[in-house]
Motif scaffolding. Structure first.
Motif, mmCIF file in Angstrom:
data_model
loop_
_atom_site.group_PDB
_atom_site.id
_atom_site.type_symbol
_atom_site.label_atom_id
_atom_site.label_comp_id
_atom_site.label_asym_id
_atom_site.label_seq_id
_atom_site.Cartn_x
_atom_site.Cartn_y
_atom_site.Cartn_z
ATOM 1 N N VAL A 63 7.418 51.365 -8.231
ATOM 2 C CA VAL A 63 7.008 52.732 -7.928
ATOM 3 C C VAL A 63 5.502 52.852 -7.751
ATOM 4 C CG1 VAL A 63 7.008 55.120 -8.733
ATOM 5 C CG2 VAL A 63 9.000 53.665 -9.134
ATOM 6 N N ILE A 64 4.760 52.416 -8.770
ATOM 7 C CA ILE A 64 3.318 52.651 -8.760
ATOM 8 C C ILE A 64 2.619 51.858 -7.664
ATOM 9 C CG2 ILE A 64 1.187 52.392 -10.093
ATOM 10 C CD1 ILE A 64 2.768 53.019 -12.578
ATOM 11 N N TYR A 65 2.849 50.572 -7.626
ATOM 12 C CA TYR A 65 2.087 49.726 -6.704
ATOM 13 C C TYR A 65 2.402 50.000 -5.234
ATOM 14 C CZ TYR A 65 -0.108 47.290 -10.497
ATOM 15 O OH TYR A 65 -0.870 47.015 -11.588
ATOM 16 N N PRO A 66 3.669 50.204 -4.857
ATOM 17 C CA PRO A 66 3.911 50.564 -3.446
ATOM 18 C C PRO A 66 3.187 51.841 -3.033
ATOM 19 C CG PRO A 66 5.948 49.861 -4.478
ATOM 20 C CD PRO A 66 4.928 49.964 -5.576
ATOM 21 N N LYS A 67 3.110 52.845 -3.944
ATOM 22 C CA LYS A 67 2.416 54.085 -3.618
ATOM 23 C C LYS A 67 0.927 53.854 -3.459
ATOM 24 C CE LYS A 67 5.567 57.547 -5.501
ATOM 25 N NZ LYS A 67 5.678 58.727 -6.381
ATOM 26 N N MET A 68 0.403 52.848 -4.150
ATOM 27 C CA MET A 68 -1.018 52.549 -4.063
ATOM 28 C C MET A 68 -1.329 51.618 -2.893
ATOM 29 S SD MET A 68 -1.721 51.974 -8.122
ATOM 30 C CE MET A 68 -3.348 51.290 -7.859
ATOM 31 N N GLY A 69 -0.275 51.129 -2.227
ATOM 32 C CA GLY A 69 -0.484 50.232 -1.104
ATOM 33 C C GLY A 69 -1.078 48.903 -1.523
ATOM 34 N N MET A 70 -0.608 48.346 -2.642
ATOM 35 C CA MET A 70 -1.185 47.111 -3.150
ATOM 36 C C MET A 70 -0.097 46.239 -3.759
ATOM 37 S SD MET A 70 -2.991 48.623 -6.580
ATOM 38 C CE MET A 70 -3.098 47.043 -7.399
ATOM 39 N N GLN A 71 -0.434 45.006 -4.003
ATOM 40 C CA GLN A 71 0.496 44.052 -4.588
ATOM 41 C C GLN A 71 0.442 44.132 -6.110
ATOM 42 O OE1 GLN A 71 2.680 42.071 -2.855
ATOM 43 N NE2 GLN A 71 1.962 43.254 -1.093
ATOM 44 N N TYR A 72 1.586 43.852 -6.724
ATOM 45 C CA TYR A 72 1.656 43.848 -8.182
ATOM 46 C C TYR A 72 0.878 42.663 -8.731
ATOM 47 C CZ TYR A 72 3.676 43.438 -12.850
ATOM 48 O OH TYR A 72 3.852 43.340 -14.208
ATOM 49 N N ASP A 95 -9.217 67.916 8.624
ATOM 50 C CA ASP A 95 -10.663 68.096 8.740
ATOM 51 C C ASP A 95 -11.298 68.237 7.358
ATOM 52 O OD1 ASP A 95 -9.584 70.509 8.130
ATOM 53 O OD2 ASP A 95 -10.597 71.641 9.708
ATOM 54 N N PHE A 96 -10.649 67.647 6.372
ATOM 55 C CA PHE A 96 -11.181 67.710 5.007
ATOM 56 C C PHE A 96 -12.508 66.973 4.950
ATOM 57 C CE2 PHE A 96 -11.625 66.287 0.607
ATOM 58 C CZ PHE A 96 -11.320 67.441 -0.096
ATOM 59 N N ASP A 97 -13.559 67.683 4.539
ATOM 60 C CA ASP A 97 -14.894 67.083 4.574
ATOM 61 C C ASP A 97 -15.718 67.395 3.323
ATOM 62 O OD1 ASP A 97 -15.261 69.761 4.943
ATOM 63 O OD2 ASP A 97 -16.450 69.593 6.770
ATOM 64 N N VAL A 98 -15.055 67.821 2.250
ATOM 65 C CA VAL A 98 -15.785 68.191 1.028
ATOM 66 C C VAL A 98 -16.351 66.942 0.353
ATOM 67 C CG1 VAL A 98 -15.647 69.352 -1.192
ATOM 68 C CG2 VAL A 98 -14.293 70.189 0.731
ATOM 69 N N TYR A 99 -15.526 65.902 0.275
ATOM 70 C CA TYR A 99 -15.972 64.625 -0.314
ATOM 71 C C TYR A 99 -15.749 63.518 0.694
ATOM 72 C CZ TYR A 99 -15.327 67.603 -4.406
ATOM 73 O OH TYR A 99 -15.383 68.645 -5.300
ATOM 74 N N ARG A 100 -16.578 62.482 0.593
ATOM 75 C CA ARG A 100 -16.481 61.345 1.500
ATOM 76 C C ARG A 100 -16.528 60.049 0.716
ATOM 77 N NH1 ARG A 100 -14.169 62.469 6.237
ATOM 78 N NH2 ARG A 100 -15.097 64.303 7.224
ATOM 79 N N TYR A 101 -15.646 59.128 1.093
ATOM 80 C CA TYR A 101 -15.632 57.795 0.462
ATOM 81 C C TYR A 101 -15.496 56.722 1.529
ATOM 82 C CZ TYR A 101 -14.932 60.232 -3.929
ATOM 83 O OH TYR A 101 -15.088 61.036 -5.022
ATOM 84 N N ILE A 139 -9.581 50.509 -3.858
ATOM 85 C CA ILE A 139 -8.238 51.023 -3.578
ATOM 86 C C ILE A 139 -8.288 52.511 -3.251
ATOM 87 C CG2 ILE A 139 -5.970 51.487 -4.593
ATOM 88 C CD1 ILE A 139 -6.390 48.909 -6.262
ATOM 89 N N PHE A 140 -9.013 53.270 -4.087
ATOM 90 C CA PHE A 140 -9.058 54.719 -3.872
ATOM 91 C C PHE A 140 -9.772 55.071 -2.574
ATOM 92 C CE2 PHE A 140 -11.174 58.822 -4.091
ATOM 93 C CZ PHE A 140 -10.089 59.646 -4.316
ATOM 94 N N ASP A 141 -10.900 54.408 -2.292
ATOM 95 C CA ASP A 141 -11.658 54.719 -1.077
ATOM 96 C C ASP A 141 -10.799 54.509 0.169
ATOM 97 O OD1 ASP A 141 -13.664 55.166 -2.842
ATOM 98 O OD2 ASP A 141 -14.907 53.466 -2.239
ATOM 99 N N LYS A 142 -10.044 53.423 0.161
ATOM 100 C CA LYS A 142 -9.152 53.153 1.301
ATOM 101 C C LYS A 142 -8.044 54.202 1.377
ATOM 102 C CE LYS A 142 -5.974 49.677 3.149
ATOM 103 N NZ LYS A 142 -5.323 48.367 2.909
ATOM 104 N N MET A 143 -7.468 54.523 0.213
ATOM 105 C CA MET A 143 -6.413 55.535 0.162
ATOM 106 C C MET A 143 -6.938 56.891 0.624
ATOM 107 S SD MET A 143 -4.284 56.852 -3.178
ATOM 108 C CE MET A 143 -3.599 55.238 -3.489
#
Length: 369
Positions: free
Chosen positions: A74-83, A363-369, A350-354
């Protein structure tokens, strides 16, 4: 431990056997039968204790395996990463949240399906004001500004914790509020679960407060550790909490699923979006914006008064007065930028890519990563 009942039974059995052996040894004589009875009193408890220990270990590993599978599937597939099995994880307590609408929304156990259905069947009044935030994103700070501005102009619904919590208050109590009293409510409800207004033109106001998601994640984790109103994190380490949060497997769910629908409706006349960072950096402008949104004419003297009252130490006193045990967790630091230092390099990546993937097409532009 999860299997604490078996462990307690084990120790009780050991104590009982020790007492039994002591009593019997006083009565036994040096006969063959006596030695056989003595041997049985010693061997049988050892075998029984061994069986109980085996059952306890099996139950504990089954518990660990269940959440290991949950992470992997559940967790890792949602994060787009390998266990990554090399990362050590520790169990604190199981996930306990209410799954609303077939698991689409995750709420603390107090917000069950029945309560959500009650909300949906209710109707907002056209003068209701909702202060909406994702958890730990300036709920009380923004709500206190609204309260201070509103209570000078008319009678409002009172609550010891600044504003009543929409998900927690009983519907009968809400309905019993006189129409002459304005209902100002704070909520973490996603837009899809906000009840419709009695007026088809949707005149009730929504003030939505945003906060840097990484800072919100850190504050949310420390809140759950210090205050068990929510079910808290499954894992006791921040590293594991971040992975749960990134996967949306925490109370109130995924940050993007919560924020983006409100952002898409920001151009509606009844919706105002402010940020936690702006409240701290330029409170005068935010106070004026909220006042204008609510239809108030706010004087410079009133702006200064509200500005002083929302200072961190003053706010903490207000929360302590309403609920002193909760104050340390709700009003913890009042600062920004904690996510930068708390996130590991791996979780930043991981978060920046996500983040870039999830806001693509908006057009969300409040925060940028």
């Amino acid at each position: 431990f999860h299997n604490i009942a078996t462990l307690q039974k084990l120790f009780q059995y050991v104590i009982f056997c020790c007492l039994l052996v002591s009593l019997q040894s006083l009565k036994l004589k040096s006969t063959t039968l006596g030695w056989v009875r003595m041997l049985w009193l010693i061997v049988y408890p050892i075998l029984r204790i061994r069986q109980l220990i085996k059952e306890w270990i099996q139950a504990t590993f089954k518990y660990l395996l269940r959440y290991d599978t949950f992470r992997r599937k559940v967790i890792y597939p949602k994060m787009g990463m390998q266990y990554d099995s090399s990362i050590k994880r520790t169990i604190d307590r199981p996930i306990l949240h209410s799954e609303i609408d077939g698991g689409k929304y995750h709420f603390p156990v107090f917000a069950n399906q029945t309560r959500i259905d009650d909300l949906r069947n209710s109707r907002l009044r056209e003068d209701d004001v909702l202060v909406v935030t994702y958890p730990k994103s300036g709920t009380h700070l923004c709500g206190y500004i609204v309260k201070l501005l509103a209570e000078k102009r008319r009678k409002i619904m009172q609550d010891p914790m600044v504003l009543p919590f929409y998900e927690m208050i009983q519907q009968t109590k809400l309905d019993s509020v006189p129409v002459t009293t304005q209902r100002i409510l704070k909520t973490h409800l996603p837009l899809a679960l906000i009840p419709p207004c009695t007026d088809s033109t949707v005149k009730n106001k929504i003030v939505f407060c945003l906060r840097d998601p990484k800072d919100a994640c850190v504050s949310y984790y420390k809140f759950t550790l210090g205050l068990e109103i929510l079910t808290g994190p499954v894992y006791e380490s921040f590293h594991d909490w971040v992975e749960l949060w990134l996967a949306g497997c925490v109370d109130y769910g995924d940050w993007f699923d919560f924020v983006l629908p409100y952002w898409e409706h920001r151009h509606r006349d009844n919706v105002l979006i402010v940020t936690y960072e702006d409240i701290l950096k330029k409170p005068e402008q935010v106070i004026l914006d909220i006042g204008n949104h609510l239809g108030y004419t706010v004087t410079p003297e009133e702006v200064e008064e509200v500005k002083q009252k929302i200072q961190f130490n003053n706010m903490k006193q207000v929360i302590e007065k309403g609920n002193k045990p909760a104050a340390a967790s709700i009003m913890r630091s009042g600062k920004t930028g904690e996510g930068v230092t708390a996130f590991s390099e791996r979780h930043h990546r991981i978060f920046d890519k996500m983040f870039r993937e999830r806001i693509k097409g908006t057009d969300f532009d409040v925060y940028r990563y």
